[in-house]
Design a protein around this motif. Sequence first.
Motif, PDB file in Angstrom:
ATOM      1  N   GLN A   1       2.765  12.357  -9.942  1.00 19.27           N
ATOM      2  CA  GLN A   1       3.213  11.897 -11.259  1.00 19.27           C
ATOM      3  C   GLN A   1       3.391  10.387 -11.312  1.00 19.27           C
ATOM      4  N   TRP A   2       2.869   9.811 -12.380  1.00 15.60           N
ATOM      5  CA  TRP A   2       2.939   8.375 -12.630  1.00 15.60           C
ATOM      6  C   TRP A   2       3.740   8.120 -13.899  1.00 15.60           C
ATOM      7  N   HIS A   3       4.555   7.056 -13.849  1.00 11.36           N
ATOM      8  CA  HIS A   3       5.353   6.649 -14.996  1.00 11.36           C
ATOM      9  C   HIS A   3       5.090   5.168 -15.231  1.00 11.36           C
ATOM     10  N   LEU A   4       4.620   4.845 -16.420  1.00 13.43           N
ATOM     11  CA  LEU A   4       4.347   3.462 -16.792  1.00 13.43           C
ATOM     12  C   LEU A   4       5.478   3.004 -17.691  1.00 13.43           C
ATOM     13  N   GLN A   5       6.181   1.941 -17.300  1.00 13.17           N
ATOM     14  CA  GLN A   5       7.361   1.488 -18.029  1.00 13.17           C
ATOM     15  C   GLN A   5       7.121   0.132 -18.670  1.00 13.17           C
ATOM     16  N   GLU A   6       7.289   0.099 -19.983  1.00 14.63           N
ATOM     17  CA  GLU A   6       7.364  -1.167 -20.712  1.00 14.63           C
ATOM     18  C   GLU A   6       8.834  -1.557 -20.695  1.00 14.63           C
ATOM     19  N   LEU A   7       9.138  -2.660 -20.058  1.00 16.71           N
ATOM     20  CA  LEU A   7      10.528  -3.080 -19.923  1.00 16.71           C
ATOM     21  C   LEU A   7      11.111  -3.505 -21.270  1.00 16.71           C
ATOM     22  N   PRO A   8      12.422  -3.321 -21.449  1.00 16.13           N
ATOM     23  CA  PRO A   8      13.044  -3.792 -22.687  1.00 16.13           C
ATOM     24  C   PRO A   8      13.005  -5.322 -22.751  1.00 16.13           C
ATOM     25  N   ASP A   9      13.079  -5.853 -23.955  1.00 15.10           N
ATOM     26  CA  ASP A   9      12.998  -7.302 -24.163  1.00 15.10           C
ATOM     27  C   ASP A   9      14.032  -8.069 -23.369  1.00 15.10           C
ATOM     28  N   TRP A  10      15.216  -7.477 -23.124  1.00 15.29           N
ATOM     29  CA  TRP A  10      16.273  -8.195 -22.426  1.00 15.29           C
ATOM     30  C   TRP A  10      16.056  -8.289 -20.929  1.00 15.29           C
ATOM     31  N   SER A  11      15.081  -7.556 -20.391  1.00 13.79           N
ATOM     32  CA  SER A  11      14.840  -7.578 -18.951  1.00 13.79           C
ATOM     33  C   SER A  11      14.276  -8.921 -18.502  1.00 13.79           C
ATOM     34  N   THR A  12      14.828  -9.483 -17.440  1.00 11.36           N
ATOM     35  CA  THR A  12      14.301 -10.749 -16.917  1.00 11.36           C
ATOM     36  C   THR A  12      12.876 -10.578 -16.426  1.00 11.36           C
ATOM     37  N   SER A  13      12.529  -9.399 -15.934  1.00  7.63           N
ATOM     38  CA  SER A  13      11.155  -9.153 -15.491  1.00  7.63           C
ATOM     39  C   SER A  13      10.177  -9.185 -16.661  1.00  7.63           C
ATOM     40  N   ALA A  14      10.706  -8.927 -17.861  1.00  6.49           N
ATOM     41  CA  ALA A  14       9.857  -8.967 -19.048  1.00  6.49           C
ATOM     42  C   ALA A  14       9.979 -10.311 -19.756  1.00  6.49           C
TER      43      ALA A  14
ATOM     44  N   LEU B   1       0.831  -1.192   0.000  1.00  4.58           N
ATOM     45  CA  LEU B   1       0.000   0.000   0.000  1.00  4.58           C
ATOM     46  C   LEU B   1       0.872   1.250   0.000  1.00  4.58           C
ATOM     47  N   VAL B   2       0.565   2.176  -0.898  1.00  2.68           N
ATOM     48  CA  VAL B   2       1.267   3.448  -0.986  1.00  2.68           C
ATOM     49  C   VAL B   2       0.243   4.561  -0.808  1.00  2.68           C
ATOM     50  N   MET B   3       0.492   5.463   0.134  1.00  2.00           N
ATOM     51  CA  MET B   3      -0.394   6.604   0.350  1.00  2.00           C
ATOM     52  C   MET B   3      -0.107   7.661  -0.717  1.00  2.00           C
ATOM     53  N   VAL B   4      -1.159   8.163  -1.333  1.00  2.00           N
ATOM     54  CA  VAL B   4      -1.042   9.200  -2.352  1.00  2.00           C
ATOM     55  C   VAL B   4      -1.772  10.434  -1.823  1.00  2.00           C
TER      56      VAL B   4
ATOM     57  N   SER C   1       2.774  15.812  -4.076  1.00  6.77           N
ATOM     58  CA  SER C   1       4.214  15.752  -3.820  1.00  6.77           C
ATOM     59  C   SER C   1       4.889  14.464  -4.290  1.00  6.77           C
ATOM     60  N   LEU C   2       4.116  13.460  -4.691  1.00  4.77           N
ATOM     61  CA  LEU C   2       4.740  12.240  -5.227  1.00  4.77           C
ATOM     62  C   LEU C   2       5.085  12.477  -6.683  1.00  4.77           C
ATOM     63  N   ASP C   3       6.364  12.371  -6.999  1.00  8.25           N
ATOM     64  CA  ASP C   3       6.770  12.739  -8.352  1.00  8.25           C
ATOM     65  C   ASP C   3       7.364  11.591  -9.160  1.00  8.25           C
ATOM     66  N   ASN C   4       7.255  10.365  -8.666  1.00  8.70           N
ATOM     67  CA  ASN C   4       7.787   9.283  -9.487  1.00  8.70           C
ATOM     68  C   ASN C   4       7.224   7.944  -9.051  1.00  8.70           C
ATOM     69  N   LEU C   5       5.928   7.795  -9.162  1.00  9.40           N
ATOM     70  CA  LEU C   5       5.308   6.493  -8.939  1.00  9.40           C
ATOM     71  C   LEU C   5       5.428   5.726 -10.245  1.00  9.40           C
ATOM     72  N   GLN C   6       6.000   4.544 -10.188  1.00  7.27           N
ATOM     73  CA  GLN C   6       6.266   3.815 -11.425  1.00  7.27           C
ATOM     74  C   GLN C   6       5.631   2.435 -11.390  1.00  7.27           C
TER      75      GLN C   6
END
Length: 133
Positions: free
Chosen positions: A112-125, A7-10, A66-71
């Motif tokens: 601010q929210w940032h949605l990241q599509e991981l690169p193909d080489w990422s193990t998470s992807a 849980l993250v408070m916004v 004040s949250l400037d980089n929720l990803q």
Amino acid sequence: MDMKLELVMVPVTDVDRAKEFYVRAGFHADHDQTVSEEVRFVQLTPPGSACSIAVGRGLTGMEPGSLDNLQMVIADSDASYADLVARGVEVSEVDPQPWGRFVHFSDPDGNQWHLQELPDWSTSAGGDGVSPA
């Protein structure tokens, strides 16, 4: 020892406006509980996420916006961009970077929210974990 972020408070100024925004953006409204005149707790979960956010009254001392980089990690930045636009969310164009493709948006308070599509080489992807040289 396992630790799971759940849980993250916004921080927001208008709880109803924030709840409407996040639901419109595709988040699931899990709970909306008024505990007292000083405390209201609204929990929202992004689709597919094990971690939720909470907006409300009396939850945090952070300044609204004040949250400037929720990803969050997404499978397809083009599809996420199109979905958010169709939902009426003001969103950036897809931003290609060597470490992923991004889509950016802010809530009505400026968090601010940032949605990241991981690169193909990422193990998470599902990649092999070897970055291209």
